[in-house]
Design an enzyme around this catalytic site. Structure first.
Site, PDB file in Angstrom:
ATOM      1  N   GLU A  65       0.892  -1.361  -0.054  1.00 18.82           N
ATOM      2  CA  GLU A  65      -0.064   0.095   0.059  1.00 18.82           C
ATOM      3  C   GLU A  65       0.909   1.316   0.001  1.00 18.82           C
ATOM      4  OE1 GLU A  65      -0.932  -2.752   2.313  1.00 18.82           O
ATOM      5  OE2 GLU A  65      -2.432  -2.966   0.606  1.00 18.82           O
ATOM      6  N   VAL A  81       9.962  -5.850   4.284  1.00 20.19           N
ATOM      7  CA  VAL A  81       9.318  -7.146   3.582  1.00 20.19           C
ATOM      8  C   VAL A  81      10.093  -8.360   3.840  1.00 20.19           C
ATOM      9  CG1 VAL A  81       8.386  -8.040   1.555  1.00 20.19           C
ATOM     10  CG2 VAL A  81       8.873  -5.583   1.809  1.00 20.19           C
ATOM     11  N   ILE A  82       9.821  -9.314   4.615  1.00 22.45           N
ATOM     12  CA  ILE A  82      10.612 -10.240   5.073  1.00 22.45           C
ATOM     13  C   ILE A  82      10.143 -11.618   4.504  1.00 22.45           C
ATOM     14  CG2 ILE A  82      11.115 -11.571   7.198  1.00 22.45           C
ATOM     15  CD1 ILE A  82      10.916  -9.114   8.804  1.00 22.45           C
ATOM     16  N   HIS A 109       4.822 -14.788  -1.724  1.00 18.80           N
ATOM     17  CA  HIS A 109       4.450 -13.183  -1.353  1.00 18.80           C
ATOM     18  C   HIS A 109       5.359 -12.259  -1.470  1.00 18.80           C
ATOM     19  CE1 HIS A 109       0.503 -11.172  -0.721  1.00 18.80           C
ATOM     20  NE2 HIS A 109       0.833 -10.663   0.553  1.00 18.80           N
ATOM     21  N   PHE A 167      13.653   5.438  -0.526  1.00 16.50           N
ATOM     22  CA  PHE A 167      13.173   3.917  -0.430  1.00 16.50           C
ATOM     23  C   PHE A 167      13.713   3.416   0.826  1.00 16.50           C
ATOM     24  CE2 PHE A 167      14.468  -0.314  -1.607  1.00 16.50           C
ATOM     25  CZ  PHE A 167      13.042  -0.847  -1.738  1.00 16.50           C
ATOM     26  N   ARG A 222      19.076  -4.504  10.881  1.00 15.93           N
ATOM     27  CA  ARG A 222      19.244  -3.208  10.094  1.00 15.93           C
ATOM     28  C   ARG A 222      18.367  -2.057  10.788  1.00 15.93           C
ATOM     29  NH1 ARG A 222      20.302  -7.364   7.325  1.00 15.93           N
ATOM     30  NH2 ARG A 222      21.277  -7.784   5.570  1.00 15.93           N
TER      31      ARG A 222
END
Ligand code: INI
Length: 178
Positions: free
Chosen positions: A63, A86-87, A93, A118, A132
């Site tokens: 989103e 995003v893992i 997915h 980003f 991180r």
């Protein structure tokens, strides 16, 4: 000869928006906190009373691009910062979400000329993401610094006028945004 460079001073009239994903909030709230710290320590007001930083929370990274697009096209911001994580799980997915958020953010900045940062971690494990986002380093700081640098660099090239987002260059019609 002109050398264009983004500085970190005279930040009092810069205005930013940050889009933060609630998915993997354990990671994203840490990125946000370091990002706010970088902005604050360079003279930018952050927090609930701030007139220099607006916040948009979204369900997941998928989103982020459409929400960031609304913010960019409002012509109110010198830069929009996108934070997410995003893992990789057991399904593919991850690949779809990672690919769409990356492409969407890249296209938005490129097509409008408004810096879009980003700030999305893409990792194999939660452990790597946490490393991180504070356990080793916190990339949220770099994302805040990138926003200031790119905002000032862009101003130094095109001037302080914010009315430069070019919705007509975007692929998708946005007539209901004005
Ligand atoms: N969203 C994330 O921000 N990170 C993820 O790791 C993730 N994975 O792997 O599923 C994720 N999925 C949700 C997605 O971003 C959307 O919110 C959802 O598909 C609804 O559109």
């Amino acid at each position: 000869m002109t050398v264009f460079e983004g500085h970190f001073q005279q930040t009092h009239d810069l205005k930013f928006a940050v889009v933060v994903s609630r998915f993997n909030i354990l990671v994203t709230e840490k990125l946000l906190s370091a990002c706010e710290d970088a902005l604050k320590r360079h003279g930018i007001e952050v927090g609930p009373q701030s007139s220099q930083l607006d916040y948009a929370w979204v369900p997941g990274c998928f989103e982020i691009p459409m929400t960031a697009r609304h913010l960019v096209l409002s012509n109110r911001y010198d830069a929009v910062i996108c934070l997410g994580a995003v893992i990789r799980g057991q399904t593919d997915h991850y690949d779809h979400v990672a690919s769409e958020v990356t492409k969407g953010i890249q296209a938005l900045g490129f097509q409008t000329g408004v810096p879009v940062v980003f700030g999305v971690l893409t990792t194999d494990t939660m452990q790597q993401a946490l490393e991180r986002a504070g356990v080793k380093a916190n990339l949220g700081w770099e994302y805040g610094m990138t926003a200031i640098e790119m905002a000032n660099l862009t101003r130094s090239i095109r001037g302080p006028v914010l009315q430069t987002a070019r919705p007509e260059l975007l692929d998708v019609p946005n007539s209901n945004l004005h």
